[in-house]
Design an enzyme around this catalytic site. Structure first.
Site, PDB file in Angstrom:
ATOM      1  N   TYR A 143       0.820  -1.214   0.000  1.00  0.00           N
ATOM      2  CA  TYR A 143       0.000   0.000   0.000  1.00  0.00           C
ATOM      3  C   TYR A 143       0.857   1.268   0.000  1.00  0.00           C
ATOM      4  O   TYR A 143       0.364   2.364  -0.252  1.00  0.00           O
ATOM      5  CB  TYR A 143      -0.948   0.020   1.200  1.00  0.00           C
ATOM      6  N   LYS A 194       3.146 -15.335   1.511  1.00  0.00           N
ATOM      7  CA  LYS A 194       3.108 -16.204   0.339  1.00  0.00           C
ATOM      8  C   LYS A 194       4.565 -16.508  -0.036  1.00  0.00           C
ATOM      9  O   LYS A 194       5.049 -16.091  -1.099  1.00  0.00           O
ATOM     10  CB  LYS A 194       2.366 -15.516  -0.817  1.00  0.00           C
ATOM     11  N   ASP A 255     -10.674  -8.593   7.931  1.00  0.00           N
ATOM     12  CA  ASP A 255     -12.091  -8.397   7.584  1.00  0.00           C
ATOM     13  C   ASP A 255     -12.829  -9.733   7.608  1.00  0.00           C
ATOM     14  O   ASP A 255     -13.958  -9.830   8.078  1.00  0.00           O
ATOM     15  CB  ASP A 255     -12.232  -7.750   6.202  1.00  0.00           C
TER      16      ASP A 255
END
Ligand code: NAD
Length: 372
Positions: A143, A194, A255
């Site tokens: 981000y 990952k 979330d």
């Protein structure tokens, strides 16, 4: 009675001030019962600050935030300020606080209180007793990574790109928060990335492993790929204690985990900075939910996420574990007695508004306090 700690309260907009009022009543109750008193400052943020001062958070409030031992934030924003322009959005208040106080570790617990076990979309057996904590890195990663942008290729086609990037220091400081938390819980950390397809993921795994061996050999560490973690969170969420992960994976997984509990009006969160040489650590606590303009001013908002955010503050910033546990128990007992705000109504329960819910919590606190 512990020495007074400096608490900055920033109620914000919409339902923020309504649910914060119930925390103030709880704080007054703690003072009356000689459990704790705080040095409290309160100020404007978000739309309320834009209206009064022309900016989402002003320098004087930032100074109070730097000076505080902990910040309790409500929520900001609403349709009234939708047209103020990108540089003046109410939400910039929280971004400025995060940036200038370097709040890099976002803690999102997913706890299912027994009386709300049916509020989850998952089967009761899967979520009953659930108590996990996601620690999301919140100031780095894709981000914020550079380079980023949209470029025009020689062929004339466009290409959009972002960069996932983490330094050793960025990984270690957030992982350290996870390991320290685990020591106060079930002593287990799952580090999520990952590593199978991303260089930065492999580096994350190696860095967390080295840190655990060096500083936290007593804490159990396991690794999991982010896609598998999403699946496991829905399949068997109780296997987790503390999950530590990057900004983007934490965004998605927290979330997902929040919905295991069934209701937005119930969920607290914390964002922590690093421990400074003085021993002080900046920390901001806030409910997950926003300013809920659709119900603001009606007196029906659920105050529990704000109250539980205050309980987190007591636990993680003020080391007041017993008081935090008492507040959490009071919330659970009140729900167990069948009282519900509109957002968590279920068959056979009684609908109440914000202040009646707050009063019920205080009555329950009195009972728990008397029982010692
Ligand atoms: P929201 O969380 O405010 O509301 C989503 C839904 O949940 C609404 O139906 C609302 O009524 C309900 N809800 C939220 N909190 C509740 C509570 N305590 N009790 C009962 N019901 C509750 O999200 P949104 O509608 O997407 O955003 C509204 C405004 O809040 C926007 O301006 C947004 O930018 C802002 N926002 C602020 C924060 C923050 O301050 N950290 C976070 C999210 C959204």
């Amino acid at each position: 009675m512990p020495a007074n700690k400096k608490l900055l309260i920033l109620p914000g907009d919409g339902v923020g001030p309504e649910v914060m009022r119930e925390v103030r009543r709880l704080i007054d109750w703690m003072g009356r019962r000689h459990i704790a008193t705080f040095d409290i400052a309160e100020d404007l943020v978000g739309g309320a600050s834009i209206d009064a001062r022309g900016v989402p958070i002003d320098d004087a409030t930032m100074e109070k935030a730097r000076d505080a031992d902990a910040i309790l934030f409500g929520s900001v924003g609403g349709p009234k300020w939708d047209s103020v322009g990108f540089d003046l959005r109410p939400e910039l208040a929280i971004l400025r606080l995060r940036k200038e106080l370097d709040l890099f570790a976002n803690l999102r617990p997913a706890v299912v209180l027994d009386p709300l076990v049916d509020a989850s979309t998952l089967k009761p057996d899967v979520v009953r007793g659930l108590n996990l904590m996601i620690v999301r890195e919140s100031t780095g990663g894709i981000y914020f990574g550079e380079p980023r942008g949209v470029e025009i290729l020689p062929s004339g086609e466009k290409r959009g790109f972002d960069t996932e990037s983490y330094t050793t220091g960025e990984i270690e400081r957030v992982a350290r928060v996870g390991f320290e938390l685990a020591r106060k819980r079930q002593n287990r950390v799952t580090s999520v990335e990952k590593a199978n397809v991303m260089q930065s993921g492999l580096f994350w795994r190696q860095t967390v492993t080295a840190l655990q061996q060096r500083e936290f050999p007593d804490v159990e560490l396991s690794h999991m790929y982010a896609d598998n973690c999403a699946m496991q969170l829905v399949r068997a969420p109780k296997q987790f204690d503390v999950i530590v992960t990057s900004n983007i994976f934490g965004d998605l997984l927290s979330d997902l985990a929040s919905m295991l509990t069934g209701s937005l009006g119930m969920l607290p969160s914390a964002t922590l900075g690093a421990v400074q040489p003085s021993g002080k650590r900046h920390a901001l606590y806030e409910p997950i939910h926003g300013s809920a303009p659709d119900i603001a001013g009606k007196g029906i908002a659920n105050p529990l996420a704000q109250i539980l955010s205050f309980a987190m503050l007591l636990r993680y910033s003020f080391e007041m574990n017993d008081e935090a546990a008492m507040i959490e128990q009071a919330c659970s007992n009140v729900l167990g007695s069948g009282l519900r705000t509109a957002d968590i109504m279920a068959k056979g329960t009684a609908k109440v508004g914000t202040s009646v819910m707050g009063e019920a919590i205080l009555r329950e606190m009195d009972k728990l306090n008397a029982a010692g």
